[in-house]
Design an enzyme around this catalytic site. Structure first.
Site, mmCIF file in Angstrom:
data_model
loop_
_atom_site.group_PDB
_atom_site.id
_atom_site.type_symbol
_atom_site.label_atom_id
_atom_site.label_comp_id
_atom_site.label_asym_id
_atom_site.label_seq_id
_atom_site.Cartn_x
_atom_site.Cartn_y
_atom_site.Cartn_z
ATOM 1 N N PRO A 145 53.681 -23.513 -23.233
ATOM 2 C CA PRO A 145 52.331 -23.875 -22.935
ATOM 3 C C PRO A 145 51.721 -23.948 -24.159
ATOM 4 C CG PRO A 145 52.873 -21.689 -23.240
ATOM 5 C CD PRO A 145 53.887 -22.064 -23.558
ATOM 6 N N HIS A 146 50.195 -25.299 -24.303
ATOM 7 C CA HIS A 146 50.048 -26.167 -24.698
ATOM 8 C C HIS A 146 48.900 -26.404 -25.140
ATOM 9 C CE1 HIS A 146 51.776 -28.356 -21.839
ATOM 10 N NE2 HIS A 146 51.304 -29.654 -21.900
ATOM 11 N N GLY A 147 47.694 -27.816 -25.708
ATOM 12 C CA GLY A 147 46.948 -26.963 -25.609
ATOM 13 C C GLY A 147 46.708 -28.193 -24.987
#
Length: 145
Positions: free
Chosen positions: A63-65
């Site tokens: 997960p990342h922005g």
């Protein structure tokens, strides 16, 4: 890259399970505690999941922005969490959640190193067999090179 992106305080092993959003929250909190992101990064990580799943296969999610929220990233860092009970990631089984925050294009090199490691099923089995966060950190420390 400027400095280490992973230290022992950013590696956890849980015997139980979590929901996808709980796992993302824990990763975001770890990145924030490391001084790598602002509190707004959690929402950016959820926005990314709404656009495209960060499930990568081989029991891994990263997960990342979103690109639009790069200003929430203060420095490059990773948060590594192994959930021995697993995480249901939109129908996919996940054991490893690696939250990532990358300044500029630094995340691309970090992602490349992680992808190589997790592309080998024997390596994934070895990571699953580690008993302590310290041992897991040692197995992943190549991301600091």
């Amino acid at each position: 890259m400027a400095g280490e992106v992973l230290n022992i305080g950013q590696v956890r092993i849980h015997p139980g399970s979590a929901s996808r959003d709980e796992a993302i929250r824990e990763a975001a909190d770890m990145l924030e505690a490391a001084g790598a992101v602002t509190p707004a990064y959690f929402d950016a990580m959820l926005q990314r999941e709404e656009t495209v799943s960060t499930y990568m296969g081989n029991e891994l999610a990263i997960p990342h922005g979103t690109n639009e929220t790069k200003d929430a990233i203060l420095s490059s860092a990773l948060a590594v969490i192994r959930y021995d009970g697993g995480v249901d990631w939109d129908g996919n089984p996940v054991r490893f959640v690696i939250g990532i925050a990358g300044r500029g294009d630094e995340h691309l090199e970090i992602l490349s190193q992680i992808a190589i490691l997790f592309s080998d099923e024997d390596d994934v089995e070895r990571l699953k067999a580690t008993r302590t966060p310290e041992a897991l950190f040692q197995e992943l420390s190549m991301v600091n090179e």
